[in-house]
Scaffold this motif. Structure first.
Motif, short mmCIF file in Angstrom:
data_model
loop_
_atom_site.label_atom_id
_atom_site.label_comp_id
_atom_site.label_asym_id
_atom_site.label_seq_id
_atom_site.Cartn_x
_atom_site.Cartn_y
_atom_site.Cartn_z
N ALA A 236 73.77 27.72 15.04
CA ALA A 236 74.55 28.13 13.88
C ALA A 236 75.16 29.52 14.07
O ALA A 236 76.35 29.73 13.79
CB ALA A 236 73.66 28.11 12.63
N LEU A 237 74.37 30.46 14.56
CA LEU A 237 74.89 31.81 14.79
C LEU A 237 75.96 31.81 15.88
O LEU A 237 76.96 32.53 15.79
CB LEU A 237 73.75 32.75 15.19
N SER A 238 75.77 30.98 16.91
CA SER A 238 76.73 30.92 18.01
C SER A 238 78.05 30.34 17.55
O SER A 238 79.12 30.84 17.89
CB SER A 238 76.15 30.08 19.15
N VAL A 239 78.00 29.25 16.77
CA VAL A 239 79.22 28.63 16.26
C VAL A 239 79.96 29.60 15.33
O VAL A 239 81.18 29.75 15.42
CB VAL A 239 78.88 27.31 15.53
N TRP A 240 79.21 30.26 14.46
CA TRP A 240 79.83 31.22 13.53
C TRP A 240 80.50 32.36 14.29
O TRP A 240 81.64 32.73 14.02
CB TRP A 240 78.76 31.76 12.59
N SER A 241 79.80 32.91 15.27
CA SER A 241 80.34 34.02 16.05
C SER A 241 81.58 33.58 16.84
O SER A 241 82.59 34.29 16.90
CB SER A 241 79.27 34.55 17.01
N PRO B 260 75.25 32.27 23.06
CA PRO B 260 76.31 32.55 24.02
C PRO B 260 76.37 34.02 24.35
O PRO B 260 75.60 34.82 23.87
CB PRO B 260 77.57 32.08 23.30
N ALA B 261 77.35 34.39 25.19
CA ALA B 261 77.61 35.79 25.52
C ALA B 261 76.54 36.41 26.38
O ALA B 261 76.17 37.54 26.22
CB ALA B 261 77.79 36.62 24.24
N ARG B 262 76.06 35.65 27.38
CA ARG B 262 75.01 36.19 28.21
C ARG B 262 75.50 37.35 29.07
O ARG B 262 74.85 38.36 29.19
CB ARG B 262 74.43 35.10 29.11
N SER B 263 76.66 37.23 29.69
CA SER B 263 77.08 38.27 30.62
C SER B 263 77.53 39.54 29.94
O SER B 263 77.62 40.57 30.57
CB SER B 263 78.19 37.74 31.53
N GLN B 264 77.83 39.46 28.64
CA GLN B 264 78.25 40.67 27.94
C GLN B 264 77.17 41.23 27.05
O GLN B 264 77.39 42.20 26.35
CB GLN B 264 79.48 40.37 27.08
N SER B 265 75.98 40.63 27.04
CA SER B 265 74.96 41.05 26.10
C SER B 265 74.26 42.32 26.54
O SER B 265 74.16 42.60 27.73
CB SER B 265 73.90 39.95 25.95
N TYR C 183 82.61 26.62 28.55
CA TYR C 183 82.15 27.83 29.23
C TYR C 183 82.33 29.06 28.35
O TYR C 183 81.44 29.91 28.27
CB TYR C 183 82.91 28.00 30.54
N ASP C 184 83.48 29.15 27.67
CA ASP C 184 83.72 30.32 26.83
C ASP C 184 82.73 30.39 25.67
O ASP C 184 82.31 31.47 25.27
CB ASP C 184 85.15 30.29 26.30
N PHE C 185 82.37 29.23 25.12
CA PHE C 185 81.37 29.21 24.05
C PHE C 185 80.03 29.69 24.57
O PHE C 185 79.32 30.46 23.91
CB PHE C 185 81.25 27.79 23.49
N ASN D 292 82.00 42.03 20.70
CA ASN D 292 80.88 42.65 19.98
C ASN D 292 80.82 42.11 18.55
O ASN D 292 81.17 42.82 17.61
CB ASN D 292 81.01 44.18 19.96
N PRO D 293 80.38 40.87 18.36
CA PRO D 293 80.34 40.32 16.99
C PRO D 293 79.36 41.11 16.12
O PRO D 293 78.20 41.30 16.49
CB PRO D 293 79.87 38.88 17.20
N ARG D 294 79.84 41.54 14.97
CA ARG D 294 79.02 42.39 14.09
C ARG D 294 79.15 41.95 12.64
O ARG D 294 80.18 41.41 12.23
CB ARG D 294 79.45 43.86 14.20
N ILE D 295 78.09 42.19 11.89
CA ILE D 295 78.11 42.10 10.43
C ILE D 295 77.80 43.50 9.94
O ILE D 295 76.64 43.92 9.88
CB ILE D 295 77.07 41.09 9.91
N GLY D 296 78.83 44.26 9.59
CA GLY D 296 78.64 45.66 9.26
C GLY D 296 78.13 46.41 10.48
O GLY D 296 78.74 46.37 11.55
N SER D 297 76.99 47.09 10.34
CA SER D 297 76.41 47.82 11.48
C SER D 297 75.46 46.96 12.29
O SER D 297 74.90 47.44 13.28
CB SER D 297 75.66 49.05 10.96
N LEU D 298 75.26 45.70 11.89
CA LEU D 298 74.37 44.80 12.62
C LEU D 298 75.12 44.18 13.78
O LEU D 298 76.02 43.35 13.59
CB LEU D 298 73.83 43.72 11.69
N ASP D 299 74.77 44.56 14.99
CA ASP D 299 75.36 43.98 16.19
C ASP D 299 74.53 42.75 16.58
O ASP D 299 73.37 42.86 16.96
CB ASP D 299 75.36 45.01 17.32
N LEU D 300 75.14 41.56 16.47
CA LEU D 300 74.39 40.33 16.68
C LEU D 300 73.90 40.20 18.12
O LEU D 300 72.80 39.70 18.35
CB LEU D 300 75.26 39.13 16.30
#
Length: 232
Positions: free
Chosen positions: A171-176, A1-6, A198-200, A207-215
């Protein structure tokens, strides 16, 4: 997900807030402006693209390729049967993605600041995508033999690799998406239309992140296009 904000490039370029701005109906109620054909288009992309991968696998290979519409049934019928799931392929996809996560946060390179967020802060993004690309290719070339696999294994395991990649993406999309419902989580403007499908698809968290890792910055191109180069 998040195509327009990537972010738009593997090096970790900065994400915009959104390109979707709500219009207003007569009466002042906001009306979202959808991209990708709206909820129906979003659902179609998520459901049909995995099927397209399978069709391309069956539609062209050693057994022949579809050149004319009338050839389609014969070519598809001659396609070799292959398992959709294989745990070795799943481990390779998970390891390949984890490698790129590690390279994203650990490799040297300049750190650039992103756009100003609503709270006035700026996130930092590493510009080390080019180095990560070459190191990951070297890791593939020398790493697979350590697992007892030849490099040509990725060709033979194309279909289960694709299935595992789709599973990891979901899995990453559902978690985020689930984390976006936590309190004080910054949300993307275009991912708050109120339509769950649509929102999914477009991305609810900013900006979903795990520490400094920007997914978003890492997953946009690094594992995918790097893996594409390996397959080619």
């Amino acid at each position: 997900p998040a195509r327009s904000q990537s972010p738009s490039r593997a090096g970790g370029s900065t994400p915009a807030t959104s390109s979707t701005k709500p219009a207003r109906k007569a009466g002042g109620k906001p009306q979202p402006e959808y991209e990708f054909g709206g909820p129906a288009g979003a659902a179609g992309v998520m459901l049909l693209l995995p099927l397209v991968i399978g069709f391309l696998y069956a539609g062209c290979g050693k057994h022949g390729c579809i050149r004319l519409p009338e050839d389609a049934l014969d070519v598809l019928a001659a396609a070799p049967l292959a398992p959709l799931w294989d745990w070795t392929a799943a481990a390779v996809v998970a390891g390949w993605t984890a490698l790129h996560f590690l390279l994203y946060v650990a490799l040297p390179g300049p750190r650039v600041e992103g756009v100003v967020l609503a709270d006035g802060s700026r996130l930092k993004y590493p510009m080390n995508g080019h180095l990560a690309f070459w190191l990951s290719l070297a890791g593939f070339w020398h790493g697979l033999p350590l697992l007892g696999c030849k490099q040509s294994w990725v060709y033979d395991a194309y279909l289960p690799l694709a299935t595992a990649a789709c599973a990891l993406s979901v899995a990453l999309s559902v978690w985020s998406h689930a984390l976006s419902y936590l309190p004080n989580t910054p949300l993307a403007e275009g991912g708050q239309t109120g339509n769950p499908v649509y929102d999914f698809f477009i991305g609810r968290p900013l900006n979903p992140r795990i520490g400094s890792l920007d997914l978003k910055a890492c997953c946009e191109l690094r594992p995918g296009l790097g893996g594409w180069a390996v397959l080619n």
